[in-house]
Design a protein around this motif. Sequence first.
Motif: not given
Length: 72
Positions: A20-26, A42-46, A68-72
Motif C-alpha cells: 500500500a505504501a509503495l503504490d501510494a508513494y509512487e 504513503a503513511i495515510d495509505a497504510m 521500493g521506488p528508485a527515488s527512495a
Amino acid sequence: MNGTDPLTLAGAVRNACVLAALDAYENAQISGLCQEGAWEVAIDAMRMLDLRKIVETSPERSPPPRHGPASA
C-alpha cells in the motif's frame, strides 16, 4: 485466516502495508508531490488498509512486497 499462526498473520499485514505504501508513494510522485508529500500519502495509505480483508485472505495468496521506488 482463522487458525493461522501469529507470525504468518503479522507477515501478511506487513506485506499489505508495504504494498500500500509503495503504490501510494509512487502514485503521489507521479502526480507531482514532493518526497515529503508522497511520504505522507504513503503513511495515510497504510492507515486506511482494510485489516479485515487481510485477515480473511490466505497468506499464501498475498504477493511478497516488491522493492521500493528508485527515488527512495
